[in-house]
Design a protein around this motif. Sequence first.
Motif, PDB file in Angstrom:
ATOM      1  N   PRO A   1      27.164 -11.032 -37.223  1.00 32.64           N
ATOM      2  CA  PRO A   1      26.067 -11.964 -36.917  1.00 32.64           C
ATOM      3  C   PRO A   1      26.563 -13.181 -36.151  1.00 32.64           C
ATOM      4  CG  PRO A   1      26.724 -12.191 -39.208  1.00 32.64           C
ATOM      5  CD  PRO A   1      27.535 -11.056 -38.653  1.00 32.64           C
ATOM      6  N   ALA A   2      25.622 -13.878 -35.511  1.00 31.71           N
ATOM      7  CA  ALA A   2      25.940 -15.099 -34.775  1.00 31.71           C
ATOM      8  C   ALA A   2      26.197 -16.247 -35.753  1.00 31.71           C
ATOM      9  CB  ALA A   2      24.807 -15.444 -33.825  1.00 31.71           C
ATOM     10  N   ARG A   3      26.774 -17.333 -35.239  1.00 33.73           N
ATOM     11  CA  ARG A   3      27.093 -18.505 -36.058  1.00 33.73           C
ATOM     12  C   ARG A   3      26.278 -19.707 -35.597  1.00 33.73           C
ATOM     13  NH1 ARG A   3      29.204 -14.699 -38.306  1.00 33.73           N
ATOM     14  NH2 ARG A   3      31.179 -14.751 -39.424  1.00 33.73           N
ATOM     15  N   ASP A   4      25.964 -20.600 -36.546  1.00 33.45           N
ATOM     16  CA  ASP A   4      25.358 -21.874 -36.180  1.00 33.45           C
ATOM     17  C   ASP A   4      26.007 -23.001 -36.971  1.00 33.45           C
ATOM     18  OD1 ASP A   4      24.283 -21.467 -38.690  1.00 33.45           O
ATOM     19  OD2 ASP A   4      22.212 -21.907 -38.105  1.00 33.45           O
ATOM     20  N   PHE A   5      25.835 -24.230 -36.479  1.00 32.65           N
ATOM     21  CA  PHE A   5      26.470 -25.401 -37.068  1.00 32.65           C
ATOM     22  C   PHE A   5      25.452 -26.544 -37.132  1.00 32.65           C
ATOM     23  CE2 PHE A   5      29.713 -22.945 -34.973  1.00 32.65           C
ATOM     24  CZ  PHE A   5      30.832 -23.013 -35.798  1.00 32.65           C
ATOM     25  N   TRP A   6      25.554 -27.351 -38.180  1.00 35.33           N
ATOM     26  CA  TRP A   6      24.769 -28.579 -38.320  1.00 35.33           C
ATOM     27  C   TRP A   6      25.788 -29.726 -38.298  1.00 35.33           C
ATOM     28  CZ3 TRP A   6      20.920 -31.356 -37.480  1.00 35.33           C
ATOM     29  CH2 TRP A   6      20.507 -32.425 -38.278  1.00 35.33           C
ATOM     30  N   LEU A   7      25.777 -30.508 -37.197  1.00 31.70           N
ATOM     31  CA  LEU A   7      26.892 -31.391 -36.879  1.00 31.70           C
ATOM     32  C   LEU A   7      26.482 -32.852 -36.769  1.00 31.70           C
ATOM     33  CD1 LEU A   7      28.503 -29.309 -33.965  1.00 31.70           C
ATOM     34  CD2 LEU A   7      29.179 -29.292 -36.360  1.00 31.70           C
ATOM     35  N   LEU A   8      27.465 -33.697 -37.021  1.00 29.49           N
ATOM     36  CA  LEU A   8      27.406 -35.108 -36.659  1.00 29.49           C
ATOM     37  C   LEU A   8      28.431 -35.335 -35.552  1.00 29.49           C
ATOM     38  CD1 LEU A   8      27.196 -38.264 -38.819  1.00 29.49           C
ATOM     39  CD2 LEU A   8      29.174 -38.005 -37.336  1.00 29.49           C
ATOM     40  N   ARG A   9      27.978 -35.940 -34.456  1.00 29.98           N
ATOM     41  CA  ARG A   9      28.887 -36.243 -33.341  1.00 29.98           C
ATOM     42  C   ARG A   9      28.946 -37.752 -33.137  1.00 29.98           C
ATOM     43  NH1 ARG A   9      27.887 -33.143 -27.882  1.00 29.98           N
ATOM     44  NH2 ARG A   9      26.070 -34.522 -27.674  1.00 29.98           N
ATOM     45  N   TYR A  10      30.170 -38.256 -33.083  1.00 32.96           N
ATOM     46  CA  TYR A  10      30.407 -39.700 -32.976  1.00 32.96           C
ATOM     47  C   TYR A  10      31.152 -39.969 -31.677  1.00 32.96           C
ATOM     48  CZ  TYR A  10      32.119 -44.389 -34.239  1.00 32.96           C
ATOM     49  OH  TYR A  10      32.410 -45.726 -34.257  1.00 32.96           O
TER      50      TYR A  10
END
Length: 839
Positions: free
Chosen positions: A267-276
């Motif tokens: 399966p594909a991957r996803d991410f929930w991110l904070l970018r600074y």
Amino acid sequence: MMAVTSACKEGKMGMDNGKYVRYTPEQVEALERVYHECPKPSSLRRQQLIRECPILCNIEPKQIKVWFQNRRCREKQRKEASRLQVVNRKLSAMNKLLMEENDRLQKQVSQLVYENGYFRQQTQNAKIATTDTSCESVVTTGQNHLTQHLPRDASPAGLLSIADETLTEFLSKATGTAVEWVQMPGMKPGPDSIGIIAISHGCTGVAARACGLVGLEPTRVAEILKDRPSWYRDCRAVDVLNVLSTGNGGTIELLYLQLYAPTTLAPARDFWLLRYTSVLDDGSHVVCERSLNNTQNGPSMPPVQHFVRAEMLPSGYLIRPCEGGGSIIHIVDHMDLEPWSVPEVLRPLYESSTLLAHRTTMAALRQLRQISQEVSQPTVTGWGRRPAALCALSQRLSKGFNEAVNGFTDEGWSMIEGDGIDDVTLLVNSSPGKMLSANPSYANGFPSISNAVLCAKASMLLQNVPPSVLLRFLREHRSEWADSGIDAYAAAAVKADPCSLPGSRAGTFGGQVILPLAHTVEHEEFMEVIKIENFGHYRDDMIIPGDIFLLQLCSGVDENAIGTCAELIFAPIDTSFSDDAPLLPSGFRVIPLDSGTDASSPNRTLDLTSALEVGTTGNRNAGDYSGHVGSGKSVMTLAFQFAFEIHLQENVAAMACQYVRSIIASVQRVALALSPTRFSSHAGLLAPPGTPEAHTLACWICLSYRCFLGAELLKPVNEGSESILKTLWYHSEAVMCCSLKELPVFTFANQAGLDMLETTLVALQDITLEKILDDHGRRTVFSELPQIMQQGFACLHGGICLSSMGRTISYERAVAWKVLNDEETAHCICFMFINWSFV
């Protein structure tokens, strides 16, 4: 001796003993204008120049010739000086990076020495410590560990706290010792290298780091890297859901990132991110990211169907301004890709830091260097396209192939029932935007004849075949697996235009003409146009073109690279090469699954690197495996797309399914033949059906040479057919055997013979003797054949011949002799071409 003329005395021109002329500014300007048009004018052009420019009439043609020689020399010196300045800047920056790397390693050594002493002391204390004390120590350690993950609220202050912690952890990985880095096998730093590439050893997840110099300003570098879909081929989408400004001038962004799955088996991957994003006190720009999860009590993103939520540990980019312009960049990618969610055989794919480095970390650095090169040296490549335009085309090919491999429902794909066999998956996409996502009238106003797309895809495991070797063979020998009728059908989806194609420097592989378009900076990826000729029986049709044109993207075909993914992606195109024409990419992707390619310890790096020092690949071919000590397993994913009219879905589905299965069978046959072995295992020269073992044939060749020519073909070797075969295989002259048919074909060749013919042992049987000879050579050889069969041998004068790729070869002389088998009957004819070379 010539006297000084009156014109010289007036300041217009002067000569010193006929060797020196002082030109006026007007004369220099006139000469410069001509120089920019023609740097090396002929004598007629120089005389014409004197006639056309009155201000040059008092200068002799010989003096003007000297001026142009000096001008070319100055231009050459200027370019060389500029090149040396660039090299000096690279060396200076690389030296700075190496010094920083040395400091980091020294700190790491000091830390290891300290930890070693600490653990020794703990071991000694453990011998005299009580059990209660040990338990208390464990509890205390656990309490300290828990304090590192105290929950925070989702307020701006809480997010800023997470951002500051992310920045600290990222910098400790980029320039510190938070991760134990080892040099990636095969990547040696130097002025011409992409940079210093390292992979992690013994940390959570997979991590890779790159340090390099790019000729762009830090703000521009940060802008490019934040636009991840523009350079990261595996990136499906990035959504910025919220942006907050910080008091120090930085920004905090909440991102949702989706990555394509590289194969149909996962399966594909996803991410929930904070970018600074921020600027440090020393002027360096930092862009760092990390996943948000429940332990941080930050804002959450619910799970998304068909995606596995992966974790990005503190990663990012440190961009420092470089003296004299440009930037020094440090890239860190650190992920936990949740290997548990894929079949066990595929887990090395998600546990390989080497693959992460190739597909993500180095991709970012290559994009920066590509843009930097285009800015500093704007060029126009194949078909008048600039590199940026060709890069956009390659992105479209990769994205289209990834879409086909993943087949997401929100992009219009739906699965259709097959014939009950699960080896091939069939998808159909009838959404209006699939074929006509660009301008509907892309080719001279003619709309597409198709209104739906069918995709047939499958994945297979391969054993003991290097991905680069397999993909290079599939590229060079398309006829081994492709059906020209299917190619013609696929090409019918694109309206043919009578524009002519540029044919300069075209390579030829088995009936297909390859027109190179462009390479990336490091030549690890290249685009080309394939012209498949001789389809005259289609030319009476108003739809299907006479010739087939494919836009093709190749990457990872360098056999010296360790752990790389190899891809061969192509799509039918219109000969007008319109930018808005739809592309339906099909092709192959082969990914190594041998987790052993990652260095297991810093001590292994030197051994792995030295194992790659096998020289240049200029004349290497798919039969040369000196760079592969052990290839392990790999997974191949293939996907083929066909445009069709929706009422023909059942017929097209049956055709596509059968076609993909035939390709799978061809690939398995080729992979088995290309399986690399050393001569110690004796499987590298598998005999074709109806022919003797290679060891036996080698003995026959040498005995027949001694019988008919009265001399030894090889230097004395140890007894045994195995030693004879090995010596014959590495013989300096090209030795090859032809069958005794009406149209002789090659059945065997040693390494020099394969290099000369530019082919492999598998494809050798497709080459006829007549094909490699010119007219004179054919007349000579075929007139000598009766003598060879009667007398046993013939000596041929030098001449020229052609390789399988159409390159001209000259040879000093050749010897041909009859090869007798054990029953002393003629088995084949052997040729030896002496002192051959490419012209």
